[in-house]
Write a protein that holds these residues in place. Sequence first.
Motif, PDB file in Angstrom:
ATOM      1  N   ASP A   1     -25.818  13.194  25.383  1.00  0.00           N
ATOM      2  CA  ASP A   1     -26.785  14.285  25.333  1.00  0.00           C
ATOM      3  C   ASP A   1     -27.950  13.925  26.253  1.00  0.00           C
ATOM      4  O   ASP A   1     -28.725  13.017  25.980  1.00  0.00           O
ATOM      5  N   LYS A   2     -28.067  14.628  27.359  1.00  0.00           N
ATOM      6  CA  LYS A   2     -29.092  14.294  28.353  1.00  0.00           C
ATOM      7  C   LYS A   2     -30.511  14.499  27.835  1.00  0.00           C
ATOM      8  O   LYS A   2     -31.452  13.925  28.365  1.00  0.00           O
ATOM      9  N   ASP A   3     -30.645  15.322  26.789  1.00  0.00           N
ATOM     10  CA  ASP A   3     -31.982  15.613  26.268  1.00  0.00           C
ATOM     11  C   ASP A   3     -32.384  14.680  25.131  1.00  0.00           C
ATOM     12  O   ASP A   3     -33.405  14.877  24.498  1.00  0.00           O
ATOM     13  N   SER A   4     -31.564  13.668  24.863  1.00  0.00           N
ATOM     14  CA  SER A   4     -31.854  12.772  23.746  1.00  0.00           C
ATOM     15  C   SER A   4     -31.905  11.332  24.212  1.00  0.00           C
ATOM     16  O   SER A   4     -31.211  10.945  25.140  1.00  0.00           O
ATOM     17  N   ASN A   5     -32.755  10.544  23.545  1.00  0.00           N
ATOM     18  CA  ASN A   5     -32.820   9.118  23.842  1.00  0.00           C
ATOM     19  C   ASN A   5     -31.888   8.307  22.953  1.00  0.00           C
ATOM     20  O   ASN A   5     -31.800   7.091  23.088  1.00  0.00           O
ATOM     21  N   ILE A   6     -31.206   8.963  22.021  1.00  0.00           N
ATOM     22  CA  ILE A   6     -30.302   8.261  21.122  1.00  0.00           C
ATOM     23  C   ILE A   6     -28.985   8.019  21.842  1.00  0.00           C
ATOM     24  O   ILE A   6     -28.384   8.936  22.389  1.00  0.00           O
ATOM     25  N   GLN A   7     -28.528   6.778  21.818  1.00  0.00           N
ATOM     26  CA  GLN A   7     -27.293   6.435  22.508  1.00  0.00           C
ATOM     27  C   GLN A   7     -26.106   7.092  21.832  1.00  0.00           C
ATOM     28  O   GLN A   7     -25.950   7.062  20.616  1.00  0.00           O
ATOM     29  N   SER A   8     -25.233   7.730  22.628  1.00  0.00           N
ATOM     30  CA  SER A   8     -24.043   8.354  22.072  1.00  0.00           C
ATOM     31  C   SER A   8     -23.068   7.285  21.610  1.00  0.00           C
ATOM     32  O   SER A   8     -23.184   6.111  21.959  1.00  0.00           O
ATOM     33  N   LEU A   9     -22.098   7.697  20.795  1.00  0.00           N
ATOM     34  CA  LEU A   9     -21.089   6.766  20.324  1.00  0.00           C
ATOM     35  C   LEU A   9     -20.192   6.334  21.489  1.00  0.00           C
ATOM     36  O   LEU A   9     -20.207   6.940  22.558  1.00  0.00           O
ATOM     37  N   VAL A  10     -19.400   5.307  21.242  1.00  0.00           N
ATOM     38  CA  VAL A  10     -18.610   4.697  22.319  1.00  0.00           C
ATOM     39  C   VAL A  10     -17.339   5.510  22.551  1.00  0.00           C
ATOM     40  O   VAL A  10     -16.419   5.506  21.727  1.00  0.00           O
ATOM     41  N   LYS A  11     -17.285   6.210  23.679  1.00  0.00           N
ATOM     42  CA  LYS A  11     -16.151   7.076  23.997  1.00  0.00           C
ATOM     43  C   LYS A  11     -15.046   6.271  24.661  1.00  0.00           C
ATOM     44  O   LYS A  11     -15.305   5.365  25.441  1.00  0.00           O
ATOM     45  N   ASP A  12     -13.785   6.604  24.345  1.00  0.00           N
ATOM     46  CA  ASP A  12     -12.641   5.978  24.995  1.00  0.00           C
ATOM     47  C   ASP A  12     -11.569   7.039  25.229  1.00  0.00           C
ATOM     48  O   ASP A  12     -11.777   8.228  24.949  1.00  0.00           O
ATOM     49  N   ASP A  13     -10.418   6.618  25.739  1.00  0.00           N
ATOM     50  CA  ASP A  13      -9.347   7.579  26.041  1.00  0.00           C
ATOM     51  C   ASP A  13      -8.849   8.277  24.776  1.00  0.00           C
ATOM     52  O   ASP A  13      -8.468   9.448  24.823  1.00  0.00           O
TER      53      ASP A  13
END
Length: 420
Positions: free
Chosen positions: A260-272
């Motif tokens: 989320d470009k509008d948030s400073n909270i790190q997103s969860l770890v995405k994988d395949d």
Amino acid sequence: MKHIIIVLCALLCSCQMIQRPTKAKIRAIPTDPLQKSIYYIENNEAEKALQELEPLLVNNENPEIYYLTARSYAAIAELDNAIIYYQKCLQLQSDYHPAYNLLKEIHRYRQITLQRQIDNLKEQQVTFSSSGRGDINAVMRELNQSYNRQTQIYLAQGTAFLLYNNPPSNIADFAELEAQLRDVQDFIRERKQGYVSSLKKQSFTDPLYLKVLNMRSDVTKKHIQNLVTQSRLELEQNNIANAIDLLREANTQTSRFYEDKDSNIQSLVKDDQIESLSRDIAKQLINTYNKSIDVYVANRSKYEALQQWQDIADQNRKIEENMENLIQTQVVQLMRFEKVSPEKVQRHPSLIPLYQKLLKALPDSDKKGEYHLQLAKCFAEQKNYEIALKHAAIAKKDLGSYRVDDLIEKLVEQIKRSGK
């Protein structure tokens, strides 16, 4: 302290499942080692049970042996060993419900006990700060250690969640566990480097923070898979509304893996795997929305034959709601997977058949002007200006000049330029 003692007693009793023998219940000690260990556990002789169980643990894949070993260790308050053997039991049989329940009880007891210690340390901190007395540095060190132990408890709860395989139970447990992991992750971040708002998302590399982030990601991924599994079961029973609710929740959870470009909270770890899951969920959700719409249209026809006007209105409301949700799902899919910009996505050609289907199903909708306006914009994006102008003219009747005249003017100009 009283409520902690009560929890501890309940924990040990549940682990031991003590049944004090009465004269009527006295029976001979079994000769079989496994049955003998059960006998000792029931009679509050956990040490003897462990002596019987220890030889059985060698090269044995019977989950009951590990479960009974864990119960025995819990009964003598060796909770670290109890956790190890409950986990081994679940590794051998992932749906072993008693092992999972008692493992949760141990973690809950430890969490309650530790929280009381943290609260006491906080009180000491306030007292020492206001009075200028006492070793506040020692209190802060101990408080910091307690927070780290609390984090380890939450991680252990996450491990138990991942080992246990029972979708309804996992779904019920997810919200509390995820909230705990999220809170402790944010707390680590703030404790280490100040306020979240002052920190760039990708710059935080504290090992414990990353460990919690990875656990949150794994727990959420499993939750998504459980939601999809349950939605399929609901569909098999023709519970379409329930299936949609589960798929919508799964779709919402997948969005947390995307930045989320509008948030400073790190997103969860995405994988395949999450990418594949996310695509599959969107596809299933669209198909299920279409199936629900067909059902509601068929129901409406039956009610029309019976002149049940309120039921007809209810079916129309459900058709419109599901069609709009279907369109929104398609919009999200276009932005997430096709990388269509937010400025262009509402005019994407793939939305044309959806709005046409919506208008065909609900020609008298109160919002038909909005739908015609969207169609006008989609056709204009395809440079099909004449059809776009027809839809814009219909939209003008419902929405008025101030909403549509600018678009009509542009369409007329484009038609003139094309020489038609």
